[in-house]
Scaffold this motif. Structure first.
Motif, PDB file in Angstrom:
ATOM      1  N   SER A 152       0.825  -1.204   0.000  1.00 46.28           N
ATOM      2  CA  SER A 152       0.000   0.000   0.000  1.00 46.28           C
ATOM      3  C   SER A 152       0.864   1.261   0.000  1.00 46.28           C
ATOM      4  N   ASN A 153       1.895   1.279   0.841  1.00 45.52           N
ATOM      5  CA  ASN A 153       2.759   2.459   0.941  1.00 45.52           C
ATOM      6  C   ASN A 153       3.530   2.712  -0.351  1.00 45.52           C
ATOM      7  N   GLU A 154       4.079   1.653  -0.943  1.00 42.11           N
ATOM      8  CA  GLU A 154       4.907   1.813  -2.136  1.00 42.11           C
ATOM      9  C   GLU A 154       4.087   2.209  -3.360  1.00 42.11           C
ATOM     10  N   ALA A 156       1.270   3.913  -3.242  1.00 46.81           N
ATOM     11  CA  ALA A 156       0.893   5.316  -3.012  1.00 46.81           C
ATOM     12  C   ALA A 156       2.063   6.248  -3.318  1.00 46.81           C
ATOM     13  N   LYS A 157       3.261   5.841  -2.937  1.00 45.07           N
ATOM     14  CA  LYS A 157       4.455   6.650  -3.191  1.00 45.07           C
ATOM     15  C   LYS A 157       4.717   6.770  -4.700  1.00 45.07           C
ATOM     16  N   GLN A 159       2.545   6.515  -7.080  1.00 41.95           N
ATOM     17  CA  GLN A 159       1.505   7.363  -7.676  1.00 41.95           C
ATOM     18  C   GLN A 159       1.773   8.838  -7.389  1.00 41.95           C
ATOM     19  N   ARG A 160       2.211   9.113  -6.171  1.00 39.57           N
ATOM     20  CA  ARG A 160       2.471  10.500  -5.770  1.00 39.57           C
ATOM     21  C   ARG A 160       3.601  11.111  -6.576  1.00 39.57           C
ATOM     22  N   HIS A 161       4.630  10.306  -6.881  1.00 37.16           N
ATOM     23  CA  HIS A 161       5.810  10.827  -7.581  1.00 37.16           C
ATOM     24  C   HIS A 161       5.862  10.426  -9.055  1.00 37.16           C
ATOM     25  N   SER A 162       4.824   9.794  -9.525  1.00 35.34           N
ATOM     26  CA  SER A 162       4.656   9.468 -10.954  1.00 35.34           C
ATOM     27  C   SER A 162       5.804   8.644 -11.528  1.00 35.34           C
ATOM     28  N   ASP A 265      -2.303   6.911 -13.769  1.00 39.01           N
ATOM     29  CA  ASP A 265      -3.506   6.730 -12.960  1.00 39.01           C
ATOM     30  C   ASP A 265      -3.554   5.296 -12.460  1.00 39.01           C
ATOM     31  N   SER A 268      -5.772   0.499  -7.055  1.00 42.99           N
ATOM     32  CA  SER A 268      -5.570   0.148  -5.651  1.00 42.99           C
ATOM     33  C   SER A 268      -4.641  -1.054  -5.542  1.00 42.99           C
TER      34      SER A 268
END
Length: 306
Positions: A152-154, A156-157, A159-162, A265, A268
Motif C-alpha cells: 500500500s505504501n509503495e 501510493a508513493k 503514484q504521488r511521484h509518478s 492513474d 488500488s
C-alpha cells in the motif's frame, strides 16, 4: 587523542536501565560521570577541556532547532523532553540510549542535565519481537500482514511521484504434488531454497514477501514493464536450475509468474494484485514454468486469462 562516539536520534523506542549524567550549556559539555563513560564506551572521564560540543556528535539533529529548544528550555517556556538516540561507540558497536532532560544549577549558572540510560538490551528484545511479527518463519521473507502495508505504501508513493512500479505474482508449480510425493519436509526445503534464490535475484530497493502457501509477491519500484519481464524471466530460469536433495532422489521444480506494471492513474493495491494474479493464472493454464504479462494478455491479440 580520544575518539568520541557519534550519537544519532533514534525515536522508535522507550525502554530503560542504569543512569549516566551529562551536564551542558548550549551543548558545551560541563560535566560527565563515570557511569556515562561506561555507557558510551569511554574507559575514563576525559579532561574537561578536551570534551567537544555535543552538537558535533549528534547525527540527524538540526543544530539550529536544538539550540532554539535549549534556549526555550532555559527560559522556562518549553518543557524538558525524553528522547532516544543511537550511539556509535569508538569500538564501532552501537548502543541505544534514552535521554531525559532537566534544568539544574551548575556552578551558580543554569544548565541542562541529561540523565542517560542504556536501553540496548531492551531495544534488541523489542527489535527481535518486531522482526518475528513481520517475518515468515519458514521462508525468512516478509509475511503477508507486513507486506500488505509495504504494498500500500509503495504504490501510493509511486503514484504521488509518478514513477512506474511493477509487481510479480509467483506460484511454485505443482507444489501439492511435491508435498504428496516427497513429503512436507521436502516441500519446506523447496520453499527455503526458492526464497534464497529470490533474495539473491532482486535489488536492494525491491521488496519480496510470502503471500501464502506457495505464493510469493515481488514489488519492484521505479521499474518499467520491460525490465520487470526481464527480471521475471531470469528468476524463472534460475529456479528451473535448482534442485532439492531427498533421501532417495533429487527434486527439481519450476515457477510461474504473472507480471503487472502500474503507471500514471494507478489502481488500488487490491486491484494491482488481482491483475498480476490474472496474468499468473494465464501462465499456469498455458503450460506453467513461464512468465505472463497482464498487459499482454489483455491486448486485442492477447488471450483472456479466463
Amino acid at each position: 587523542m580520544i575518539e568520541f562516539p557519534q550519537i544519532q536520534l533514534d525515536p522508535d523506542n522507550t525502554f530503560a536501565s542504569d543512569f549516566g549524567i551529562l551536564i551542558h550549556d548550549e551543548f558545551k559539555v560541563l560535566h560527565v560521570d563515570q557511569n556515562l563513560c561506561n555507557i558510551i564506551g569511554l574507559s575514563k572521564i576525559p579532561a574537561k577541556l578536551s570534551l567537544p560540543n555535543l552538537l558535533s556528535l549528534l547525527v540527524d539533529v538540526n543544530p539550529e532547532q536544538a539550540l532554539a529548544h535549549h534556549h526555550r528550555l532555559i527560559k522556562g517556556v518549553e518543557r524538558p523532553r525524553v528522547q532516544t538516540f543511537k550511539v556509535t561507540k569508538p569500538s564501532g558497536k552501537v548502543a541505544h540510549v534514552l535521554v531525559a532532560e532537566s534544568i539544574v544549577q551548575w556552578e551558580g549558572e543554569i544548565a541542562i542535565q541529561l540523565a542517560i540510560i542504556d536501553i540496548t538490551e531492551k531495544y534488541n528484545d523489542f527489535y527481535q519481537l518486531e522482526q518475528q511479527a513481520s517475518v515468515d518463519s519458514l521462508s525468512g521473507l516478509t509475511n503477508r500482514n507486513r507486506f500488505e502495508i509495504i504494498l500500500s505504501n509503495e504504490i501510493a508513493k509511486a503514484q504521488r511521484h509518478s514513477y512506474p512500479i511493477s509487481c510479480l505474482y509467483i506460484d511454485i508449480d505443482d507444489f501439492k504434488l511435491i508435498n504428496d510425493t516427497y513429503g512436507h519436509q521436502t516441500g519446506d526445503d523447496v520453499i527455503r531454497i526458492f526464497s534464497q534464490c529470490c533474495k539473491s535475484s532482486i535489488r536492494q530497493s525491491d521488496f519480496i514477501g510470502r503471500w501464502g502457501g506457495e505464493e510469493f509477491i515481488i514489488l519492484l519500484p521505479h521499474t518499467s514493464h520491460e525490465f520487470a519481464l526481464l527480471l521475471a524471466e531470469r528468476l524463472r530460469w534460475r529456479v528451473s536450475q535448482l534442485d532439492v536433495s531427498t533421501a532417495d532422489s533429487t527434486v527439481n521444480f519450476t515457477i510461474s509468474i504473472g507480471v503487472n506494471t502500474l503507471l500514471g492513474d494507478m489502481t488500488s493495491p487490491t486491484l494491482a494484485l488481482h491483475q498480476a494474479d490474472q496474468a499468473l493464472t494465464f501462465a499456469k493454464r498455458h503450460g506453467k514454468n513461464q512468465v505472463a504479462s497482464f498487459e499482454e494478455i489483455t491486448t486485442p491479440t492477447g488471450k483472456s486469462p479466463d
